[in-house]
Structures are given as C-alpha cells and as structure tokens.
Motif scaffolding. Structure first.
Motif, PDB file in Angstrom:
ATOM      1  N   VAL A   1       0.586  -1.137  -0.236  1.00  0.00           N
ATOM      2  CA  VAL A   1       0.000   0.171   0.037  1.00  0.00           C
ATOM      3  C   VAL A   1       0.790   1.196   0.158  1.00  0.00           C
ATOM      4  CG1 VAL A   1      -1.611   1.208   1.248  1.00  0.00           C
ATOM      5  CG2 VAL A   1      -2.395  -1.129   0.441  1.00  0.00           C
ATOM      6  N   ASP A   2       1.667   0.656   0.620  1.00  0.00           N
ATOM      7  CA  ASP A   2       3.034   2.326   0.950  1.00  0.00           C
ATOM      8  C   ASP A   2       3.377   2.604  -0.237  1.00  0.00           C
ATOM      9  OD1 ASP A   2       2.191   2.813   3.741  1.00  0.00           O
ATOM     10  OD2 ASP A   2       4.349   2.063   4.467  1.00  0.00           O
ATOM     11  N   SER A   3       4.226   1.270  -0.807  1.00  0.00           N
ATOM     12  CA  SER A   3       4.402   1.638  -2.395  1.00  0.00           C
ATOM     13  C   SER A   3       4.187   2.464  -3.237  1.00  0.00           C
ATOM     14  CB  SER A   3       4.941   0.502  -2.525  1.00  0.00           C
ATOM     15  OG  SER A   3       6.338  -0.739  -1.807  1.00  0.00           O
ATOM     16  N   LEU A   4       2.247   1.809  -3.526  1.00  0.00           N
ATOM     17  CA  LEU A   4       1.151   1.969  -3.985  1.00  0.00           C
ATOM     18  C   LEU A   4       1.144   3.826  -4.210  1.00  0.00           C
ATOM     19  CD1 LEU A   4      -1.225  -0.536  -3.948  1.00  0.00           C
ATOM     20  CD2 LEU A   4       0.229   0.646  -6.324  1.00  0.00           C
ATOM     21  N   LYS A   5       1.134   4.069  -2.753  1.00  0.00           N
ATOM     22  CA  LYS A   5       0.526   5.067  -2.263  1.00  0.00           C
ATOM     23  C   LYS A   5       1.953   6.500  -3.104  1.00  0.00           C
ATOM     24  CE  LYS A   5      -2.157   5.341   1.709  1.00  0.00           C
ATOM     25  NZ  LYS A   5      -2.272   5.064   2.778  1.00  0.00           N
ATOM     26  N   VAL A   6       3.082   6.414  -2.946  1.00  0.00           N
ATOM     27  CA  VAL A   6       4.627   6.839  -3.333  1.00  0.00           C
ATOM     28  C   VAL A   6       4.067   6.341  -5.230  1.00  0.00           C
ATOM     29  CG1 VAL A   6       5.985   6.224  -4.235  1.00  0.00           C
ATOM     30  CG2 VAL A   6       5.900   5.711  -1.936  1.00  0.00           C
ATOM     31  N   PHE A   7       3.497   5.086  -5.858  1.00  0.00           N
ATOM     32  CA  PHE A   7       4.121   5.599  -6.913  1.00  0.00           C
ATOM     33  C   PHE A   7       2.971   6.566  -7.687  1.00  0.00           C
ATOM     34  CE2 PHE A   7       5.691   1.064  -7.423  1.00  0.00           C
ATOM     35  CZ  PHE A   7       6.423   1.475  -7.812  1.00  0.00           C
ATOM     36  N   GLN A   8       1.654   6.467  -6.837  1.00  0.00           N
ATOM     37  CA  GLN A   8       0.564   7.299  -7.452  1.00  0.00           C
ATOM     38  C   GLN A   8       0.723   8.588  -6.988  1.00  0.00           C
ATOM     39  OE1 GLN A   8      -3.057   6.088  -4.424  1.00  0.00           O
ATOM     40  NE2 GLN A   8      -3.919   4.820  -6.241  1.00  0.00           N
ATOM     41  N   VAL A   9       2.069   8.694  -5.909  1.00  0.00           N
ATOM     42  CA  VAL A   9       2.127  10.267  -5.960  1.00  0.00           C
ATOM     43  C   VAL A   9       2.723  11.462  -6.697  1.00  0.00           C
ATOM     44  CG1 VAL A   9       3.664  11.881  -4.697  1.00  0.00           C
ATOM     45  CG2 VAL A   9       2.176  10.240  -3.066  1.00  0.00           C
ATOM     46  N   GLU A  10       4.083   9.784  -7.619  1.00  0.00           N
ATOM     47  CA  GLU A  10       4.970   9.692  -8.103  1.00  0.00           C
ATOM     48  C   GLU A  10       4.002  10.216  -9.944  1.00  0.00           C
ATOM     49  OE1 GLU A  10       7.943   7.303  -8.887  1.00  0.00           O
ATOM     50  OE2 GLU A  10       9.048   7.871  -6.708  1.00  0.00           O
ATOM     51  N   LEU A  11       3.363   8.915  -9.724  1.00  0.00           N
ATOM     52  CA  LEU A  11       2.415   9.113 -10.589  1.00  0.00           C
ATOM     53  C   LEU A  11       1.596  10.630 -11.652  1.00  0.00           C
ATOM     54  CD1 LEU A  11       1.166   7.717 -13.255  1.00  0.00           C
ATOM     55  CD2 LEU A  11      -0.826   6.577 -12.019  1.00  0.00           C
ATOM     56  N   GLY A  12       1.171  11.149 -10.725  1.00  0.00           N
ATOM     57  CA  GLY A  12      -0.096  12.482 -10.298  1.00  0.00           C
ATOM     58  C   GLY A  12       1.117  13.459 -10.384  1.00  0.00           C
ATOM     59  N   THR A  13       2.367  13.239  -9.867  1.00  0.00           N
ATOM     60  CA  THR A  13       3.167  14.745 -10.220  1.00  0.00           C
ATOM     61  C   THR A  13       3.913  14.327 -11.567  1.00  0.00           C
ATOM     62  OG1 THR A  13       4.410  13.525  -7.739  1.00  0.00           O
ATOM     63  CG2 THR A  13       5.877  15.518  -9.650  1.00  0.00           C
ATOM     64  N   GLN A  14       3.813  13.134 -11.716  1.00  0.00           N
ATOM     65  CA  GLN A  14       4.340  13.336 -13.933  1.00  0.00           C
ATOM     66  C   GLN A  14       2.876  13.502 -14.680  1.00  0.00           C
ATOM     67  OE1 GLN A  14       5.540   8.567 -14.375  1.00  0.00           O
ATOM     68  NE2 GLN A  14       7.481   9.590 -13.657  1.00  0.00           N
ATOM     69  N   LYS A  15       1.874  13.502 -14.405  1.00  0.00           N
ATOM     70  CA  LYS A  15       0.773  13.163 -15.123  1.00  0.00           C
ATOM     71  C   LYS A  15       0.912  15.228 -14.888  1.00  0.00           C
ATOM     72  CE  LYS A  15      -2.599   9.805 -14.014  1.00  0.00           C
ATOM     73  NZ  LYS A  15      -4.367   9.833 -13.203  1.00  0.00           N
ATOM     74  N   GLU A  16       1.454  15.706 -13.798  1.00  0.00           N
ATOM     75  CA  GLU A  16       1.236  17.247 -13.035  1.00  0.00           C
ATOM     76  C   GLU A  16       2.142  17.771 -14.163  1.00  0.00           C
ATOM     77  OE1 GLU A  16       0.080  21.333 -12.835  1.00  0.00           O
ATOM     78  OE2 GLU A  16      -0.791  19.175 -11.952  1.00  0.00           O
ATOM     79  N   GLU A  17       3.417  16.880 -14.465  1.00  0.00           N
ATOM     80  CA  GLU A  17       4.418  17.296 -15.414  1.00  0.00           C
ATOM     81  C   GLU A  17       4.212  17.305 -16.872  1.00  0.00           C
ATOM     82  OE1 GLU A  17       8.111  15.640 -14.986  1.00  0.00           O
ATOM     83  OE2 GLU A  17       8.224  15.764 -12.377  1.00  0.00           O
ATOM     84  N   ILE A  18       3.491  16.089 -17.054  1.00  0.00           N
ATOM     85  CA  ILE A  18       3.126  16.029 -18.410  1.00  0.00           C
ATOM     86  C   ILE A  18       1.942  17.406 -19.098  1.00  0.00           C
ATOM     87  CG2 ILE A  18       1.397  14.503 -20.143  1.00  0.00           C
ATOM     88  CD1 ILE A  18       2.439  12.015 -18.760  1.00  0.00           C
ATOM     89  N   ARG A  19       0.969  17.527 -17.870  1.00  0.00           N
ATOM     90  CA  ARG A  19       0.231  18.365 -18.082  1.00  0.00           C
ATOM     91  C   ARG A  19       1.424  19.813 -18.272  1.00  0.00           C
ATOM     92  NH1 ARG A  19      -3.748  16.422 -14.119  1.00  0.00           N
ATOM     93  NH2 ARG A  19      -2.515  16.326 -13.298  1.00  0.00           N
ATOM     94  N   SER A  20       1.607  20.350 -17.493  1.00  0.00           N
ATOM     95  CA  SER A  20       2.247  21.070 -17.426  1.00  0.00           C
ATOM     96  C   SER A  20       3.083  20.927 -19.325  1.00  0.00           C
ATOM     97  CB  SER A  20       3.860  21.022 -16.926  1.00  0.00           C
ATOM     98  OG  SER A  20       4.269  22.987 -16.926  1.00  0.00           O
ATOM     99  N   GLN A  21       3.781  19.864 -19.462  1.00  0.00           N
ATOM    100  CA  GLN A  21       4.294  20.538 -20.362  1.00  0.00           C
ATOM    101  C   GLN A  21       3.740  20.630 -21.729  1.00  0.00           C
ATOM    102  OE1 GLN A  21       6.811  16.392 -20.670  1.00  0.00           O
ATOM    103  NE2 GLN A  21       8.290  17.650 -18.754  1.00  0.00           N
ATOM    104  N   GLN A  22       2.250  20.144 -21.739  1.00  0.00           N
ATOM    105  CA  GLN A  22       1.734  19.572 -23.081  1.00  0.00           C
ATOM    106  C   GLN A  22       1.113  21.099 -22.861  1.00  0.00           C
ATOM    107  OE1 GLN A  22      -1.974  17.149 -21.665  1.00  0.00           O
ATOM    108  NE2 GLN A  22      -0.202  15.723 -23.005  1.00  0.00           N
ATOM    109  N   ALA A  23       1.464  21.980 -21.996  1.00  0.00           N
ATOM    110  CA  ALA A  23       0.599  23.377 -21.647  1.00  0.00           C
ATOM    111  C   ALA A  23       1.661  24.400 -23.219  1.00  0.00           C
ATOM    112  CB  ALA A  23       0.419  23.513 -20.735  1.00  0.00           C
TER     113      ALA A  23
END
Length: 198
Positions: free
Chosen positions: A68-90
């Motif tokens: 669960v902790d690893s999944l939370k870390v991956f979710q945070v990283e995924l959210g960060t990467q999604k935010e970076e992707i949105r920023s890069q798309q913008a």
C-alpha cells in the motif's frame, strides 16, 4: 465443522512451522528491499501445508502495508508525472501558438518583401519586373524605330542638300553664262552702234 477442523490444523501447523522458521531464518526482510524481494522472502519464511503456503498474519499485514505504501508512492509519482505532462502539454501548446504566430509573421514578411507599392498600387516584385522589362523593351523598340527614321530622314536631308548644292551650282553657272551672253550682246550692240554712227 470441517472448516473449523481445518483452521485448527492450520493454526497448529503454523505454530510448528513458526518455531522451525524461527530456527531457520532465510536472508531478506519485510522492511526493506523491493516488493518482489519481500514476496520472495515471505514465500521462503512461510510454511507449507499440502499445496498451500501458511503465512503469518503479521507478515501478511506487513507486506500489505508495504505494498500500500509503495502504491501510494507510485500514485504520488504518477500524479507528479501527470502534472508535469499537463505542464509540458501547456508549454507545447504555447510553443505551437508561438510557432504559428512566427509562421504568420514570416509569411507577412515574405509578402511585404515580395510586394511593394507602385503609384499607390500594391504590386508583386515579379509583376513589377515584368512591367519594367516590358517598358524597357517597348522603349528600346521605339528608340530603334526613331533612330531608323532619324537616319532615314538624315539621308533624305543630305541628298536634298546635295541636290540643292548641285542646283545652286547649275544656277550659278547658268547666271554666269547669262551674264557672259549679255556682255557679248552689249559689246555687239555697242560695236554695232559704233559702226552705225561712224
């Protein structure tokens, strides 16, 4: 009842196996390493019962907590990467808008370079070149025509001058001849008068 019996047997086996497992602890840990290595460690420290593995509830809870902790870390990283992707798309969209604006500016610059105003009429350089060369060609043809006419009339004038000079010479010669004849006639008249009076 049968389930209770099985649960009892499993619990007793777990106790026996846990005692043996405590004596033989394999290398590894449930608190460090990758999830895959923790699963392997759990598999190695678990007891066997027929074709099943008997796992301690605390170990299973620990592994679940780690997952669960690893999944939370991956979710945070995924959210960060999604935010970076949105920023890069913008940023990409902004770069594309800038690129389109630059293309438009370049096209306008090329059009303004290739077009200019001639007597307040917008004209393309190639059309202007064609017009200028047409005017130059027309003027060259007109100049050639007028030079031809000039030299032709110059020849006519020169011929007329020569004819006039010849006519003037003939006239002068005729005048001299006429004066000479008059003199002769006057002499003859004077001689005839002198003969008559004598």
């Amino acid at each position: 009842m049968k389930n209770m019996f099985l649960i009892g047997v499993l619990l007793s086996l777990c106790l026996i196996v846990s005692v043996q497992a405590q004596e033989e602890q394999p290398a590894g840990s449930l608190t460090s390493g990758t999830i895959a290595s923790q699963f392997e460690y759990l598999n190695s420290i678990s007891n066997n019962y027929q074709e099943y593995k008997v796992v301690k509830k605390t170990h299973l809870d620990q592994l679940r907590s780690n997952v669960v902790d690893s999944l939370k870390v991956f979710q945070v990283e995924l959210g960060t990467q999604k935010e970076e992707i949105r920023s890069q798309q913008a940023q990409l969209a902004e770069v594309n808008r800038d690129l389109l604006a630059l293309k438009d500016s370049l096209q306008e610059a090329e059009e303004s370079r290739d077009n200019f105003s001639f007597f307040n009429i917008p004209i393309h350089k190639s059309a202007y070149n064609t017009l200028v060369w047409s005017i130059i060609g027309g003027l060259s043809i007109a100049l050639t025509f007028f030079l031809f006419k000039f030299f032709q009339s110059h020849r006519v004038v020169q011929k007329a001058k020569r004819d006039l000079e010849e006519t003037m010479e003939e006239f002068e010669q005729h005048r001299r001849n006429t004066l000479e004849r008059e003199r002769k006639l006057k002499r003859e008249l004077v001689d005839a008068l002198n003969k008559n009076s004598a």
